[in-house]
Design a protein around this motif. Structure first.
Motif, short mmCIF file in Angstrom:
data_model
loop_
_atom_site.label_atom_id
_atom_site.label_comp_id
_atom_site.label_asym_id
_atom_site.label_seq_id
_atom_site.Cartn_x
_atom_site.Cartn_y
_atom_site.Cartn_z
N UNK A 130 -71.07 -8.62 -47.56
CA UNK A 130 -72.00 -7.97 -46.64
C UNK A 130 -73.31 -7.65 -47.33
N UNK A 131 -74.40 -7.86 -46.60
CA UNK A 131 -75.70 -7.52 -47.18
C UNK A 131 -75.93 -6.02 -47.04
N UNK A 132 -76.71 -5.47 -47.96
CA UNK A 132 -77.12 -4.06 -47.96
C UNK A 132 -75.95 -3.09 -48.08
N UNK A 133 -74.80 -3.55 -48.58
CA UNK A 133 -73.69 -2.62 -48.76
C UNK A 133 -73.04 -2.87 -50.12
N UNK A 134 -73.16 -1.89 -51.01
CA UNK A 134 -72.52 -2.10 -52.30
C UNK A 134 -71.02 -1.88 -52.16
#
Lengths: 526, 373
Positions: A506-510
């Motif tokens: 997922x982008x923008x989720x560490x």
């Protein structure tokens, strides 16, 4: 299937209802086209009867009948005979920011008479409950009471992250059947679509609105088949190129929307004996170009609108261009224009080679010696006055238009053969200097054939945190789930395998959350 | 001059925000619907020119942070960011005069409208990124000395927390962790500042710019003409530079790496429409970062690099890029405030791991500024 060896495939199109009979080796025994009727059913009856008569196969030897139909689409587009739907979103304490049916056309909202209920439940991406592990029964009971009092015909239920965890949707359906009766139609969003609550809910609502129409059509169909003496299993083609049982199609009729182009792609692949190819289905007015990857049509990444409603149906990725057998050819100086205007199915009255006065793509192909038309009313000498250089240029243009669309749909720069199907494919030459073209036998009935040879499938789409599992473990879990689903849809265990897999962080989720989509398919268990 | 923003302007805003999103920032679709529904219910939102905000008035940027994929599944209630704003006001003991976007690219261009409509507050026509970026300290507010905290983050269930951190990098680090525990998305109010601070540290008139860019794209998809001339007009009025079409090309390969939890990758392209015979490449990491022609650098972050589909003229996000797409690669020079030495430390090519200096895109392409084609 010692005695039951034959399959019948039927595809209901806008103009024609095509039917084929295949033997146990999937060889075409007979194929016909007959006009689609306004009630659809009699058209199907006629075409099955004709193709059976032609095949001389005993009805007792039919293993199954599979159908590609447009009932559901038509009901939604015409806003006719739609059920009154109660819409349940299991989302609280989240999910209030956009209510169900936001952005819908008012006429469709009216036709469905929809009322929304928001109740507690649903899950986070990692499986933790948003509210409680269990549904709030009192909230459910209140809905059932109102459904009964207000006379709703059907329920559409969606819950947050149900593609990953469908527990609450299933529990709600179980309760609904307990209180409203075993047969009360309940559509579960998790059975229909992938992540993206609003689109998945839209799809579920549309489905709930057409279950009654679909049930009627399916029953009529079974009756028609019984009239013909056919008592074998019936399957319906889905938009992803696989089949579902009659029972499932009655519950989830929207999954049939868009099955036509999928079937033609699959049929073309079968006719040419390819698993990876480009398929150009050339009709009278337009050409649909699709791509087959590992035996299945690649699906579109973009949202699909049905009747003006944004859905997340698994539609094949298609590029449509306004070029077909009936496309009108106009000349202005050096510039030749072909399509998008077309004489359509009036080709036998309007095209010059048939005695008409409009220059069409078919005329060009006949004059160029590319198309041979087996029809006594077609006379190539009517085209003698055409300028040969015009014919050459126009043929080049036709070829360029088709090949450009084919180039555009490709997923990699490697060369791929192009299979030409559909009645209008007479306008394309069977060979090209730059690419491998294939025009198979029976190219006219690829749709019906595609419906007959389809497999059963299952799909999962979910988010998995990689905190306690490796990427490999997550992918294995998703694969196993997809295979399990395919088997529950009627696939034979030993033939079922993964046909599509996508694992993207997922982008923008560490914290490394993985979104995995997996699809399994296998031959039908008969 | 203040003006009203209604449902139609939001439609254009969402498209323009995708242009300014440079391939990332999340699909503005659900945010658009949320803003439109809020406007239908509570009425149009007043858009204030930055000059109309009093010197001492409190201005608060509001936004969502986290994964857009979670956002579209776990639909918010619409009042989370407003809740963050209210708790921040409580802590500061002062009422907000207006809200504003922290980011004018992607999904976050729409969220302040949901808050503003519900709270009956105006929105300031400015933002802190001038595009989309992945982290909270990557804002002009931060670069020019505004503290990101006190900041409040709220989830859909009503959990919230107030953050006070020693610097804005720590704010990003801690808040990101909180957003994960909140289920992947948190709704925030941050960088509380005065009207004067806002004017000193923001990129001005970017909401208007996004709406104008969106209108240009929507008009051109209808008429099937290039949106570039209308885009250029809108950009010239703003602090951005003249847009440049770096090349028109066909995508030959999209290589997505799946490591490090980033949507990272490279798009390879082959020139068309006058660029035949040339190979191009664009690297992305959520957003498009660097564009190359062969080995030659054509544009770098923070200048905006956006793919426009040549058929629909609509901007494309990195997730939808695929082989065969025919695209125009559009570069937009960022405003001077994004290009100072201190700003480039935060979002220049080096920050993203490239051993490249930042050279303005108009310098890199001197003499090839073209219009329309």
């Amino acid at each position: 299937m010692a005695n039951n060896m034959y399959k019948i495939g039927v595809d209901v199109g806008g103009t024609n209802t095509d039917a084929v009979v295949l033997d146990q080796y999937d060889q075409v025994i007979s194929a016909i086209k007959s006009p689609t009727t306004s009630d659809v059913q009699s058209g199907i009856f006629n075409s099955i009867k004709k193709v059976l008569d032609l095949s001389e196969v005993n009805v007792k030897d039919i293993a199954y009948v599979s159908l590609g139909t447009t009932h559901a689409t038509n009901a939604i587009i015409r806003r006719k005979d739609l059920s009154k739907v109660a819409i349940v979103r299991i989302c609280l304490p989240a999910g209030k920011g956009v209510l169900p049916m936001a952005g819908w056309d008012e006429s469709l909202v009216q036709a469905i008479g929809g009322k929304s209920f928001l109740i507690h439940g649903g899950f986070e991406y990692d499986g933790r409950p948003l509210s409680d592990e269990l549904l709030n029964y009192e909230e459910c009971l209140e809905i059932f009471k109102e459904v009964r009092e207000e006379g709703y015909d059907s329920i559409a239920v969606s819950s947050i992250f149900s593609p990953a965890k469908d527990l609450h949707e299933k529990e709600f359906a179980r309760l609904a059947h307990e209180y409203l009766g075993e047969d009360f139609p309940v559509t579960l969003s998790s059975e229909i679509g992938s992540l993206g609550l609003l689109e998945r809910e839209n799809s579920a609502i549309l489905n709930a609105s057409v279950v009654a129409v679909a049930k009627k059509a399916a029953n009529g169909l079974v009756e028609a088949l019984e009239h013909l003496g056919i008592t074998s299993k019936v399957f319906f083609a889905q938009n992803d190129g696989t089949l579902m049982s009659l029972e499932h199609a009655i519950k989830y009729p929207v999954l049939t929307i868009g099955s036509g182009p999928t079937n033609s792609t699959r049929g073309a692949a079968y006719l040419s004996n390819l698993k990876d190819c480009i398929v150009a289905d050339i009709g009278g007015t337009s050409t649909d170009v699709g791509i087959l990857v590992n035996g299945f049509p690649r699906q579109s990444a973009l949202a699909v609108e049905v009747g003006g409603v944004l859905t997340n149906f698994r539609m094949p990725d298609l590029i449509s261009i306004g070029l077909g057998g009936g496309s009108i050819v106009t000349v202005a100086g050096d510039d030749i224009k072909i399509g998008p205007d077309s004489v359509g199915y009036q080709i036998k009255e309007k095209a010059i080679c048939f005695g008409g006065e409009i220059l069409t793509a078919t005329d060009i192909a006949v004059a160029a010696g590319v198309a041979e038309i087996d029809d006594p009313s077609c006379d190539p000498t009517r085209l003698n006055s055409l300028d040969p250089s015009l014919v050459t240029k126009a043929m080049d243009k036709i070829e360029k238009m088709v090949l450009e669309a084919c180039e555009k749909i490709k997923t990699s720069p490697d060369p791929l053969p192009i299979v030409l199907v559909g009645g209008g494919s007479v306008i394309m030459p069977a060979e090209s200097k730059s690419v491998e073209l294939i025009k198979p036998e029976h190219f006219g009935c690829a749709n019906a054939l595609g419906a007959a040879i389809a497999d059963a499938s299952g799909e999962v789409d979910g988010l998995w945190p990689m905190e306690d599992k490796t990427r490999e473990e997550i992918i294995q879990t998703a694969k196993a789930l997809a295979i399990e689903k395919a088997i529950s849809m009627g696939a034979k265990q030993d033939t079922t395998q993964i046909v599509d897999l996508e694992a993207v962080p997922l982008s923008y989720l560490p914290g490394n959350v993985l979104r995995v989509k997996a699809k399994a398919a296998g031959a039908l268990q008969l | 001059m203040a003006r009203f923003i209604g449902v139609e302007e939001i439609e254009a805003l969402a498209v323009g925000a995708a242009v300014l999103g440079t391939g990332g920032g999340g699909d503005p679709y659900l945010g658009k619907i949320m803003a439109q529904e809020a406007i239908k219910e509570f009425g149009p939102v007043t858009l204030l020119d930055p000059s109309e905000v009093p010197a001492d008035a409190l201005v608060v940027p509001v936004a969502m942070m986290g994964a857009p994929t979670v956002f579209v599944e776990k639909i918010p209630n619409g009042d989370e960011a407003l809740h963050s704003l209210r708790r921040l006001e409580d802590y500061l003991g002062k009422k907000a005069f207006a809200v504003m976007p922290m980011e004018c690219g992607g999904l976050n261009s729409t969220i302040p409208f949901v808050v503003a409509a519900r709270a009956g507050l105006p929105i300031v026509d400015a933002d802190g990124m001038g595009r989309a970026f992945p982290e909270l300290q990557m804002e002009t507010f931060s670069v020019y000395g505004v503290s990101g905290t006190p900041m409040v983050i709220t989830d859909e269930r009503g959990n919230w927390t107030l953050l006070n951190t020693v610097d804005n990098a720590m704010m990003e680090y801690i808040a990101r962790g909180v957003a994960v525990r909140m289920g992947g998305v948190g709704h925030i109010a941050e960088y509380p500042m005065t009207g004067d601070e806002m004017r000193r540290t923001s990129i001005l008139q970017t909401v208007t710019l996004a709406i104008e860019l969106g209108k240009a794209v929507l008009e051109s998809s209808k008429k099937k003409v290039s949106p570039l001339i209308a885009m250029e007009e809108a950009l010239i009025k703003s602090d951005y530079g003249k847009p440049i079409i770096l090349f028109e090309a066909k995508i030959t390969d999209v290589d997505r790496t799946t490591a490090e939890g980033f949507a990272k990758g490279t798009v390879n392209l082959e020139g068309i429409n006058g660029s035949e015979g040339h190979e191009f490449r664009v690297d992305f990491q959520n957003e498009n970062l660097i564009a190359y022609k062969g080995d030659q650098v054509l544009a770098t972050v923070p200048d905006l690099i956006t793919f426009i589909d040549l058929e629909t003229f609509k901007p494309l996000t990195t997730e939808t890029l695929r082989y065969g797409f025919r695209v125009a690669c559009l570069a937009i020079p960022t405003p001077p405030i994004m290009r100072t030495e201190e700003a480039l430390k935060v979002w220049g090519p080096k920050y993203f791991g490239y051993d490249l200096p930042f050279i303005p895109v108009e310098k890199l392409n001197e003499g090839m500024i073209v219009n329309g084609k």
